[in-house]
Design an enzyme around this catalytic site. Structure first.
Site, short mmCIF file in Angstrom:
data_model
loop_
_atom_site.label_atom_id
_atom_site.label_comp_id
_atom_site.label_asym_id
_atom_site.label_seq_id
_atom_site.Cartn_x
_atom_site.Cartn_y
_atom_site.Cartn_z
N LYS A 41 -4.69 9.63 -0.60
CA LYS A 41 -4.84 8.28 -0.37
C LYS A 41 -3.40 7.68 -0.54
O LYS A 41 -2.35 8.12 -1.33
CB LYS A 41 -5.72 7.52 -1.33
CG LYS A 41 -5.56 7.75 -2.86
CD LYS A 41 -6.94 7.38 -3.50
CE LYS A 41 -6.48 7.67 -5.14
NZ LYS A 41 -7.42 7.02 -5.97
N ARG A 141 -17.35 1.67 -12.53
CA ARG A 141 -16.64 1.20 -11.08
C ARG A 141 -17.36 1.49 -10.21
O ARG A 141 -18.48 0.91 -10.19
CB ARG A 141 -14.93 2.00 -11.00
CG ARG A 141 -14.28 1.26 -10.13
CD ARG A 141 -12.94 1.81 -10.14
NE ARG A 141 -12.92 3.40 -9.78
CZ ARG A 141 -11.87 4.29 -9.54
NH1 ARG A 141 -10.81 3.76 -9.61
NH2 ARG A 141 -11.91 5.46 -9.04
N TYR A 269 22.16 -10.68 -11.52
CA TYR A 269 21.65 -11.98 -12.04
C TYR A 269 21.46 -12.09 -13.64
O TYR A 269 20.97 -11.00 -14.13
CB TYR A 269 20.16 -12.13 -11.24
CG TYR A 269 20.34 -12.20 -9.95
CD1 TYR A 269 20.79 -13.48 -9.34
CD2 TYR A 269 19.72 -11.38 -9.20
CE1 TYR A 269 20.83 -13.48 -7.93
CE2 TYR A 269 19.54 -11.45 -7.65
CZ TYR A 269 20.24 -12.55 -7.09
OH TYR A 269 20.28 -12.90 -5.65
N MET A 317 16.76 -7.31 -5.33
CA MET A 317 15.85 -7.06 -4.44
C MET A 317 16.32 -5.76 -3.50
O MET A 317 15.32 -4.84 -3.03
CB MET A 317 15.71 -8.25 -3.37
CG MET A 317 14.67 -8.11 -2.26
SD MET A 317 14.37 -9.64 -1.38
CE MET A 317 13.48 -10.61 -2.56
#
Length: 376
Positions: A41, A141, A269, A317
């Protein structure tokens, strides 16, 4: 998987050979007849689901586990024919219908879902819709109540359109060193099997995740579901110390720019880092949009030539910045390793996860698709 361009700024290297070897190694820990489900998955925990599935099947996996219908259909589109279990809930008739078309096994948590699946199979004129039933033995769950498990099994078996092929639950604390819940969950699960008139004959009963697989053979039952360990990572430091698992993923990037700055220069930054000496800074073309978590800012190193170079300033980023003042031979275009091996040094997902207070699973699953996966 992609071909690596010499202009590529950053990429993931994935080793199908390591995945196959891990699968074989873990299978050798199982009793004869115990099956191995490879959990692929989340795009194979970021490694590429199709690549991982094929490698695991070569390593002896008998089935595959995914989280969503779309993940299962991706495997079928790639030509993978092995049994596939969808581990999350599918409730809508449309999804269950696609599941039947794609020869995927849905997970049922109760009789209502079973009746919906049976009605779909009846509409299609089929009397063989393979399904599995999940019971909640302590995770709170998905899954039906374990106290009602035997009754649920018998009710689902009474629906002629369905073929109940598996019964399973999920361990909540198997990776905890002082875990006591796992034995409670095992006892609850076994009590359901023992309450069945035929003792669960014909059902594949499974409970163990990676941690359970590595913790105790008593948890293996008819099958184990292995995720993290398949990718070469132990789910906890106290598990698998004697198993030579091979990490299957490396993260690499190129130096895009080197600049000289004086002492007292603020970097990135917020100027959270200020140079204390004349410094040589290397800009690397990878950032938090690729999966290098911003919370790791100033807390990680990268490898070059078997040496560690500190990352400084806030991760941005699309770039990170390294302090390369003490590394004279680093040049533009050189490759650095963020995760993986270089010489005798290795940086692991666990190292990152410890430094930003998360888990290795999240680190591996966090790498974005703008980073190409390259098989090695």
């Amino acid at each position: 998987m992609s071909e690596l361009s010499p202009r590529q700024r950053a990429w993931l290297e994935v080793s199908p050979t390591a995945i196959e070897a891990n699968c074989r190694l873990l299978r050798h820990q199982l009793a004869p007849g115990c099956q191995f489900m490879a959990v692929v998955k989340a795009d194979g925990y970021g490694h590429g689901a199709v690549t991982v599935a094929r490698a695991a099947l070569r390593g002896g996996a008998s089935s595959l586990g995914v989280a969503t219908l779309q993940e299962g259909l991706e495997l079928r589109t790639a030509g993978i024919e092995a049994p596939v279990l969808i581990l999350s809930a599918l409730r809508s008739p449309e999804d269950l219908s696609c599941c039947l078309d794609g020869r995927l096994m849905p997970t049922l948590s109760g009789l209502d879902e079973a009746k919906t699946a049976a009605a779909i199979a009846a509409e299609r004129g089929t009397d063989r819709f393979p399904v599995q039933l999940k019971l909640d033995t302590g995770m709170a769950r998905l899954g039906g109540e374990w106290q009602e498990g035997a009754g649920l099994v018998q009710s689902i078996r009474a629906l002629p359109q369905l073929e109940l092929v598996g019964l399973y639950s999920h361990l909540a604390c198997a990776d905890e060193p002082d875990d006591q819940l796992t034995q409670v969950q095992l006892q609850r699960f076994r009590s359901v099997i023992e309450a069945l008139p035929d003792g669960g004959r014909g059902l594949c009963c499974h409970l163990a995740n990676s941690a359970g697989t590595m913790q105790s053979p008593s948890l293996h039952l008819d099958m184990v579901r292995v995720g993290l360990a398949l990718y070469g990572q132990a789910p906890a430091s106290h598990l698998g110390r004697d198993l030579p698992l091979q990490p299957a993923l490396a993260v690499k990037a190129r130096v895009s720019l080197i600049r000289e700055v004086p002492s007292g220069s603020g970097v990135s930054y917020g100027h959270r880092f200020v140079t204390s000496r004349p410094s040589r800074l290397a800009v690397i073309g990878i950032g938090y949009a690729d999966g290098v978590v911003r919370a790791l800012s100033g807390r990680i190193e990268v490898l070059h030539g078997g040496r560690r170079l500190p990352q400084v300033g806030n991760i941005t980023m699309d770039q990170i910045i390294l302090d390369a003042t003490d590394v004279d031979d680093l040049t533009v275009g050189d490759i650095v390793t963020l995760l993986g091996q270089d010489g005798s040094e290795r940086i692991s997902p666990e190292e990152w996860s410890t430094r930003c207070n998360t888990i290795p699973w999240e680190i591996l699953c966090g790498f974005k698709h703008r980073l190409p996966r390259v098989e090695i």
